[in-house]
Motif scaffolding. Sequence first.
Motif, PDB file in Angstrom:
ATOM      1  N   LEU A 158       0.857  -1.185   0.000  1.00  0.00           N
ATOM      2  CA  LEU A 158       0.000   0.000   0.000  1.00  0.00           C
ATOM      3  C   LEU A 158       0.888   1.229   0.000  1.00  0.00           C
ATOM      4  CD1 LEU A 158      -2.772  -0.936   2.550  1.00  0.00           C
ATOM      5  CD2 LEU A 158      -2.915  -0.839   0.073  1.00  0.00           C
ATOM      6  N   VAL A 159       0.568   2.195  -0.866  1.00  0.00           N
ATOM      7  CA  VAL A 159       1.330   3.425  -0.947  1.00  0.00           C
ATOM      8  C   VAL A 159       0.472   4.561  -0.436  1.00  0.00           C
ATOM      9  CG1 VAL A 159       2.488   5.034  -2.494  1.00  0.00           C
ATOM     10  CG2 VAL A 159       2.647   2.583  -2.900  1.00  0.00           C
ATOM     11  N   GLY A 160       0.994   5.331   0.514  1.00  0.00           N
ATOM     12  CA  GLY A 160       0.225   6.427   1.079  1.00  0.00           C
ATOM     13  C   GLY A 160       0.091   7.593   0.126  1.00  0.00           C
ATOM     14  N   ALA A 161      -0.837   8.470   0.430  1.00  0.00           N
ATOM     15  CA  ALA A 161      -1.053   9.649  -0.399  1.00  0.00           C
ATOM     16  C   ALA A 161      -0.103  10.760   0.000  1.00  0.00           C
ATOM     17  CB  ALA A 161      -2.495  10.124  -0.236  1.00  0.00           C
ATOM     18  N   LYS A 195     -14.279   6.889  -1.340  1.00  0.00           N
ATOM     19  CA  LYS A 195     -14.416   6.308   0.002  1.00  0.00           C
ATOM     20  C   LYS A 195     -15.146   4.986  -0.134  1.00  0.00           C
ATOM     21  CE  LYS A 195     -16.005   7.026   4.738  1.00  0.00           C
ATOM     22  NZ  LYS A 195     -16.658   7.937   5.703  1.00  0.00           N
ATOM     23  N   ALA A 196     -14.507   3.918   0.321  1.00  0.00           N
ATOM     24  CA  ALA A 196     -15.076   2.575   0.199  1.00  0.00           C
ATOM     25  C   ALA A 196     -15.214   1.941   1.573  1.00  0.00           C
ATOM     26  CB  ALA A 196     -14.194   1.693  -0.676  1.00  0.00           C
ATOM     27  N   THR A 197     -16.317   1.199   1.760  1.00  0.00           N
ATOM     28  CA  THR A 197     -16.483   0.366   2.947  1.00  0.00           C
ATOM     29  C   THR A 197     -16.694  -1.068   2.493  1.00  0.00           C
ATOM     30  OG1 THR A 197     -18.881   0.737   3.042  1.00  0.00           O
ATOM     31  CG2 THR A 197     -17.494   2.247   4.288  1.00  0.00           C
ATOM     32  N   LEU A 198     -16.038  -2.002   3.177  1.00  0.00           N
ATOM     33  CA  LEU A 198     -16.130  -3.418   2.833  1.00  0.00           C
ATOM     34  C   LEU A 198     -16.497  -4.204   4.081  1.00  0.00           C
ATOM     35  CD1 LEU A 198     -13.290  -2.195   1.341  1.00  0.00           C
ATOM     36  CD2 LEU A 198     -13.590  -4.350   0.125  1.00  0.00           C
ATOM     37  N   SER A 199     -17.554  -4.993   3.992  1.00  0.00           N
ATOM     38  CA  SER A 199     -17.959  -5.830   5.117  1.00  0.00           C
ATOM     39  C   SER A 199     -17.452  -7.249   4.904  1.00  0.00           C
ATOM     40  CB  SER A 199     -19.481  -5.834   5.259  1.00  0.00           C
ATOM     41  OG  SER A 199     -20.100  -6.350   4.096  1.00  0.00           O
ATOM     42  N   ASN A 200     -16.928  -7.836   5.986  1.00  0.00           N
ATOM     43  CA  ASN A 200     -16.411  -9.208   5.954  1.00  0.00           C
ATOM     44  C   ASN A 200     -15.376  -9.372   4.841  1.00  0.00           C
ATOM     45  OD1 ASN A 200     -16.164 -11.861   6.825  1.00  0.00           O
ATOM     46  ND2 ASN A 200     -17.795 -12.605   5.499  1.00  0.00           N
ATOM     47  N   MET A 201     -14.318  -8.576   4.914  1.00  0.00           N
ATOM     48  CA  MET A 201     -13.277  -8.583   3.896  1.00  0.00           C
ATOM     49  C   MET A 201     -12.282  -9.714   4.104  1.00  0.00           C
ATOM     50  SD  MET A 201     -10.152  -6.003   3.194  1.00  0.00           S
ATOM     51  CE  MET A 201      -9.120  -7.161   4.110  1.00  0.00           C
ATOM     52  N   CYS A 202     -11.850 -10.303   3.004  1.00  0.00           N
ATOM     53  CA  CYS A 202     -10.821 -11.350   3.011  1.00  0.00           C
ATOM     54  C   CYS A 202      -9.809 -11.033   1.916  1.00  0.00           C
ATOM     55  CB  CYS A 202     -11.458 -12.713   2.750  1.00  0.00           C
ATOM     56  SG  CYS A 202     -10.285 -14.059   2.408  1.00  0.00           S
ATOM     57  N   GLN A 203      -8.529 -11.179   2.234  1.00  0.00           N
ATOM     58  CA  GLN A 203      -7.455 -11.066   1.235  1.00  0.00           C
ATOM     59  C   GLN A 203      -6.541 -12.274   1.364  1.00  0.00           C
ATOM     60  OE1 GLN A 203      -4.423  -7.966   1.658  1.00  0.00           O
ATOM     61  NE2 GLN A 203      -3.055  -9.407   0.667  1.00  0.00           N
ATOM     62  N   THR A 204      -6.191 -12.882   0.245  1.00  0.00           N
ATOM     63  CA  THR A 204      -5.255 -13.995   0.283  1.00  0.00           C
ATOM     64  C   THR A 204      -4.167 -13.829  -0.764  1.00  0.00           C
ATOM     65  OG1 THR A 204      -6.792 -15.275  -1.114  1.00  0.00           O
ATOM     66  CG2 THR A 204      -6.793 -15.745   1.253  1.00  0.00           C
ATOM     67  N   ALA A 262     -11.651   2.421   3.345  1.00  0.00           N
ATOM     68  CA  ALA A 262     -10.521   2.891   2.549  1.00  0.00           C
ATOM     69  C   ALA A 262     -10.868   4.228   1.924  1.00  0.00           C
ATOM     70  CB  ALA A 262     -10.180   1.874   1.464  1.00  0.00           C
ATOM     71  N   GLU A 263      -9.886   5.120   1.855  1.00  0.00           N
ATOM     72  CA  GLU A 263     -10.098   6.428   1.244  1.00  0.00           C
ATOM     73  C   GLU A 263      -9.124   6.635   0.092  1.00  0.00           C
ATOM     74  OE1 GLU A 263      -9.853   9.343   4.319  1.00  0.00           O
ATOM     75  OE2 GLU A 263     -11.743   8.740   5.249  1.00  0.00           O
ATOM     76  N   ASN A 264      -9.643   7.219  -0.995  1.00  0.00           N
ATOM     77  CA  ASN A 264      -8.850   7.458  -2.205  1.00  0.00           C
ATOM     78  C   ASN A 264      -8.094   6.199  -2.615  1.00  0.00           C
ATOM     79  OD1 ASN A 264      -9.810  10.041  -2.277  1.00  0.00           O
ATOM     80  ND2 ASN A 264      -7.943  10.991  -1.497  1.00  0.00           N
ATOM     81  N   THR A 291      -5.664   6.041   2.958  1.00  0.00           N
ATOM     82  CA  THR A 291      -5.779   5.427   4.284  1.00  0.00           C
ATOM     83  C   THR A 291      -6.550   4.129   4.169  1.00  0.00           C
ATOM     84  OG1 THR A 291      -7.832   6.627   4.809  1.00  0.00           O
ATOM     85  CG2 THR A 291      -5.761   7.638   5.510  1.00  0.00           C
ATOM     86  N   PHE A 292      -6.244   3.202   5.064  1.00  0.00           N
ATOM     87  CA  PHE A 292      -6.969   1.940   5.154  1.00  0.00           C
ATOM     88  C   PHE A 292      -7.185   1.645   6.633  1.00  0.00           C
ATOM     89  CE2 PHE A 292      -7.030  -0.394   1.068  1.00  0.00           C
ATOM     90  CZ  PHE A 292      -8.129  -1.199   1.299  1.00  0.00           C
TER      91      PHE A 292
END
Length: 197
Positions: free
Chosen positions: A25-28, A81-90, A115-117, A179-180
Amino acid sequence: MIQGRVRWKRFALVFVPALAVASVLVGATAEGAIGASFVVSGDTFKVSADTLQGQGFVQYGSTVENKKGQKIPVAVSGIRKATLSNMCQTVLVKSPVGAVTIRITAGTGKDPVIAENMIVDATQIEGNAVFTKLEAGRDASSLDQVPGAQGAAGMFGQQAAGVTIKDFRQVSWAVNAATFKLPGLKLAVEPGEHECF
């Protein structure tokens, strides 16, 4: 890859302090614009969520580049601006004992991932989507719903004031985000292939 060795550099990328929906992840910048793109790793990663809701959405075509200098076509999706419910990353990696899955989960309780931007370089997106105030066919260089998310002049682009995707599934090369926030973050290293989908 040499047989019997762990790709430790790639493995370590998952443990960056942000531990977000990407290997990196790269910050703004201080102004809130998205940071510069980076050289991608040799593998994609998977992300799923019960629901993704976004305020401000753009999409256009582009490419990412790996360490060998190869250009890989991607669909760039940006959400203000994003919202994610029950997120999974593999992320699936190779090790001396065979395949190993690195799994990150968050937003499984009452508080979703935020998450923003966010800019995603994806090769596959699936789900049941609803867009509000959609503009399809807009010049990619004129997209204005997400700061810093514009494509090349003359290229096809589309944007919307909002988007909701249920049963969200995504295969990506990279994610940038200002941001996350990951409430209830859990990370597990599991022998075998146990991807989100």
